[in-house]
Each structure stands twice: as C-alpha cells, then as structure tokens.
Design an enzyme around this catalytic site. Structure first.
Site, PDB file in Angstrom:
ATOM      1  N   VAL A 169     -79.119  80.055 -18.745  1.00  0.00           N
ATOM      2  CA  VAL A 169     -79.758  80.583 -19.950  1.00  0.00           C
ATOM      3  C   VAL A 169     -80.319  81.984 -19.722  1.00  0.00           C
ATOM      4  CG1 VAL A 169     -81.857  80.323 -21.345  1.00  0.00           C
ATOM      5  CG2 VAL A 169     -80.253  78.417 -21.118  1.00  0.00           C
ATOM      6  N   TYR A 208     -70.336  90.844 -20.058  1.00  0.00           N
ATOM      7  CA  TYR A 208     -69.067  90.983 -19.329  1.00  0.00           C
ATOM      8  C   TYR A 208     -69.187  92.142 -18.341  1.00  0.00           C
ATOM      9  CZ  TYR A 208     -66.621  88.080 -22.840  1.00  0.00           C
ATOM     10  OH  TYR A 208     -66.191  87.070 -23.670  1.00  0.00           O
ATOM     11  N   SER A 254     -76.698  89.401  -9.356  1.00  0.00           N
ATOM     12  CA  SER A 254     -77.891  88.560  -9.358  1.00  0.00           C
ATOM     13  C   SER A 254     -78.127  87.933  -7.984  1.00  0.00           C
ATOM     14  CB  SER A 254     -77.772  87.455 -10.415  1.00  0.00           C
ATOM     15  OG  SER A 254     -76.690  86.593 -10.129  1.00  0.00           O
ATOM     16  N   GLY A 282     -78.010  81.362 -13.309  1.00  0.00           N
ATOM     17  CA  GLY A 282     -76.832  80.503 -13.235  1.00  0.00           C
ATOM     18  C   GLY A 282     -75.742  81.039 -12.321  1.00  0.00           C
ATOM     19  N   GLY A 283     -75.874  82.296 -11.901  1.00  0.00           N
ATOM     20  CA  GLY A 283     -74.914  82.870 -10.965  1.00  0.00           C
ATOM     21  C   GLY A 283     -73.611  83.326 -11.574  1.00  0.00           C
TER      22      GLY A 283
END
Length: 536
Positions: free
Chosen positions: A184, A479, A122, A114-115
């Site tokens: 996800v 986080y 990522s 999802g970035g």
C-alpha cells in the site's frame, strides 16, 4: 525517430557505484551495525521492545528477511549492495527511533512496504552505509462499512485490503492495482491506478486522511500536517517527505455481480482492425467498462514464424447481458460472445485479473508470495493521439524483431478526464488516451542477460517516440525507471531532480519542490529519484 539516452553515462556511473558499494569492508559495516543497533535500542520505548525487529548481517535470518520482499531478481545478486541493518518495525515508535538514529549517525534510510519498486530503490542504494526500514509488519486494515471508509497501514498489501473489504461487504471495493502483493505504501503514494480508474479515478483520488512521521519524528494526520503535505503524499512519492504510516480511504460502490473477459486476436485474425477500433472507443466507452490491451510476440501458424497477439482484458461493473449490449453498440469489431463473458463478484474479479484459476478462494488474496518472481525491466509512456493502422503494424514488426518486450495499453477517459491535473501531484489527466507500460521479463541470471534485455526494452521505447507525448515525454511514477535520471543528492540535486521530475509530475513538480523544501529542508528523506529541495 530515435531518442538518445542522455543518462547513459549516469547509469554507467550508477553501475560502478553499485559494485563499489558492494565491496565496502566489513569493519565499516560492523561499525554502522553496532552504532545503529545501540541507538535504536536506546531510543525505543520499553513498552514496545525493538530488539526482535533488528536484523544485521550476522543474524542467520538476515538474508531471508532481505530477500522476502525483493520483487525484481535483478537486485537479488551477490553483487547487489546490502543494507547494514534491516528494521522490521513492529510499532510506530520504532519508525520514530529509526528517523532519530539515522539522522544522528548520517546513515541513509530506505523505506520498503511491498518491494515492488521496479528499480529496487526501496531496498538498494548508491550510498553507503544504508539501512532498510521495512514496513511489512504494520499491515492493519480497519474497514468501517457503515462509514464506507477504511484505515490501511502502509505495510498492508492490496490483496489484504481487498480481502478486508470483501469480508464485510459484497457491494464495496476500492480503485487500486490488480496485483495483490503490491504494498500500500508505495502504490498509494505514487498514484495507484487500476481497472476502476475510469469510474472512480486513482487510489489517491479516494484518500481522505493519512498519518505520517516527519523529519522531526512527529506523528501527523491531515489536520496537523496541513493540506500542502497531504497533497504531496498523494501521488508525489511519500518517501520524499516522511514515513507514511497509514492512509484513510473512501470505499466505492460496486455491483454484486461484475463481468470479466479475456479475448485474444492475432495479427492474422484481424488484430490491426480490432486494435485500431479499440484506440477510438476504449477511452470513450461507458465508465463502467475498462478494457486493457496487451500485445506480445507469440508463435505464428507457420513453423518458425512469429506474430503479434493482442489480448483484450476487461472488467465491467455490471452483468453480462448489459455488457454484451454495450459492446454490440460500441465495439462490435471485437466480436464478443456470451461464452467469453464470466460473471463473478468484484473480489473474485481481482483473482481473475491476477490469473488465478476460476474458483480460487478469496483468501488467496492474503498470500504475500508473488505468483511470478523474475528479472524485469519496465518503462512507461502516455499517448494523446490515435496511432494509425500503418503505425501499429510498424510497431508490431519492431516487436517481432525484438521478440521479448511486451506492450500494455491502459485506457483513460471517464473520471480520469474530469479530475483537474493539479488536484494531486499525479498530472496525467484530460488529454491522455491511454498509458503504455513496456514490460520485459527474463529468467537468466547475470549482468550480461540484464544488459541484453534492458537494451531491448529501451529500443522499443525509443521506437515509440513518434507516437507518444512530447515536451515533456511523460512518465508514470509507479512505473519508475532510472533511465529518466538519477539523483545523487549532492550539490546538483535540484538540477538532477528536475530532469525526471517534470516527466513524472509536469507542472506539479515545482509545488512538490516547494513543499519538500519546507518540510524537509535538509533532504533527509531521499533516494535516487526523490523530490529535491530548492537550491541554496
């Protein structure tokens, strides 16, 4: 009171590496593009063509594909290192081909769902060449209401999961984050928390199966991967162990009617007393009630003066009448009124928590466009003892001096205190009163602005040292922040990994390393904060 940043030299080196990598010559990249492209084609299945899923810099759509899932504008600049290739996998066999080819060509693979990784790891790398395996096309959400389960592919968003559940049932939900554009894959594999965690625990506490492709390109489920690996990918960061394709989740029961409220109090309006009471009751309230506390700096009543605003943001799994009764008995200091309470369905509450206007249709959850896209810095902490009133006011004075950083307190207790710390890699269970998120957003472009706002965030984090956990100073993987350390994945990989690993995972770090060494001894699946292998 101050805490030094032992990794500042490392972070400086990281910045230099980023600039260095950004200057790599185009012939080198072209070679990587050509070799990797041909390898992917050679190793794909004719029944599932891969060519349309390959994006190289010479394609006009390359930049759009790259930028579509960059959720932190700090990493969307001309100087940000770019991947030699992006593979937007359309089938599981494409992921298998990617694993084979990147090992064959010694190209680093970054896995993006999802970035939302706060430090961009990522889709950005200190190693070159690298490529992105983008999972966003693998987004199936298959809900089985009769069995009260769902299979969810790693490229799905939380919004798609919630919408899929809500379309089939008014009395089922799932405990995960409140941002619907979260992917996800990263969210679940890092732990996954949300506003039902006091009732049902984390996302990983409700995962019952998974499908993963290992370093050998084999597709494994829970039975074939074994309990050790299944344990590791539920909170230990899936990208350290393989490519998670999908998770099977247990749905949870929610009432047809839930209640939400958002109540602000400023320093002048008795915030000190109310926040101090929140500290005492929030982790002990009925598990149906979750009250998040957010503190930020706003304009005061007098011109030119700043003050602190404390906002109490709640989800209650029940109706307003029951909530008012509970609050009257447990937290009367907030002064909650019936007019503050809004009844709605659980799916509608997700939209409310994401600041959509009341009445927004549920299909807004299907949008993959973030409501806010900005530059940001995040950090985390855990609190184990109540902060005294004078401590709160010292913190607020410091926040007013810094002005931009915000604090969010997410209460624990309930189910979070009942689950053993070793059940999953996520160790922050009993003994924690709440988790802190430090959040700083800014609109200005450029390195100078980034350095300024990151410095402000670090200053507030340093100021909080006396009030938070110690030895180690714990942190939350979802986080992620590179201030904790960077792994260059060389000869010192284990030592570098241990620096941040014990803060994210405490005693569970050792088991994660043992599992990593067993399933990926060559450290193929790696990033700047991955789980290292045991030293030779």
């Amino acid at each position: 009171m101050g805490t030094s940043f032992p990794n500042s030299k490392t972070l400086y080196l990281f910045s230099l590496l980023v600039l260095f990598i950004g200057s790599f010559s185009s012939p080198s990249k072209a070679f990587a593009n050509e070799s990797l492209t041909q390898c992917l084609i050679n190793h794909s299945q004719p029944s599932h063509p891969i060519t349309s899923a390959i994006y190289t810099p010479n394609k006009s759509s390359y930049s759009n594909v790259l930028q579509s899932y960059i959720r932190n504008l700090r990493f969307n600049t001309s100087d940000t290192p770019k991947p030699a290739l992006i593979l937007t996998a359309l089938h599981e066999s494409h992921v298998q081909a990617a694993i084979v080819c990147t090992q064959k060509l010694s190209v680093q693979m970054k896995i993006r769902s999802g970035g939302h990784d706060y430090e961009g790891i990522s889709y950005v790398s200190i190693s070159s060449p690298f490529f992105i395996l983008d999972m966003f096309n693998l987004r199936l959400v298959d809900v089985d209401i009769e069995a009260e389960t769902a299979w969810v592919q790693a490229g799905a968003t939380l919004g798609e999961v919630y919408y899929g559940i809500g379309a089939k049932s008014k009395v089922h939900g799932f405990p995960a984050g409140v941002c619907p554009t979260l992917g996800v894959g990263g969210h679940f594999s890092g732990g996954g928390y949300g506003n039902m965690m006091r009732k049902y625990g984390l996302s990983v506490d409700n995962i019952v199966d998974a499908r993963i492709i290992n370093v050998n390109g084999e597709i494994l489920d829970r039975e074939s991967m074994g309990e050790d690996l299944f344990w590791a990918i539920r909170g230990g960061g899936g990208a350290s162990f393989g490519v998670v394709l999908a998770y099977k989740i247990n749905l949870v029961r929610v009432p047809e009617t839930v209640t939400v409220f958002s109540v602000p109090r400023t320093w002048e309006r008795n915030a000190t007393e109310v926040v101090y009471k929140w500290e005492q009751v929030a982790p002990k309230l009925h598990e149906d009630l979750f009250i998040r506390l957010t503190m930020d700096v706003v304009n005061g009543t007098k011109a030119g003066e700043k003050t602190i605003r404390a906002t109490f943001f709640a989800l209650f799994l029940g109706d307003a009448q029951r909530l008012l009764s509970l609050m009257s008995n447990s937290f009367p200091e907030l002064g909650l009124r019936s007019s503050d309470c809004i009844e709605m369905s659980w799916v509608e509450s997700i939209l409310f928590w994401t600041n959509f206007p009341i009445g927004t249709p549920a299909n807004a959850l299907l949008s993959r466009t973030p409501q806010v896209l900005t530059h940001l810095k995040r950090k985390s902490d855990y609190v184990k003892q109540i902060i005294p009133k004078d401590g709160l006011e010292l913190i607020w004075r410091r926040m007013i001096e810094l002005e931009r950083p915000m604090l969010t307190f997410n209460p624990y207790g309930g189910k979070m205190g009942e689950i053993p710390a070793t059940n999953t890699p996520f160790p922050h269970r009993a003994g924690n009163l709440w988790k802190i998120q430090y959040a700083t957003n800014w609109d200005e472009d450029g390195d100078e602005a980034a350095r300024h706002y990151i410095k402000l965030t670090r200053k507030l984090h340093r100021y909080m040292t006396p009030f938070v956990s110690k030895n180690p100073r714990e942190a939350f993987l979802n986080y992620r922040h590179l201030d904790l350390g960077i792994n260059h994945n060389g000869d010192e990989s284990y030592e570098e990994g241990r620096v941040y690993g014990v803060k994210y995972f405490k005693g569970n770090f050792n088991r994660l390393v043992e599992i990593k060494t067993k399933v990926d001894p060559g450290n193929f699946f790696r990033n700047e904060q991955s789980i290292p292998v045991l030293p030779q």
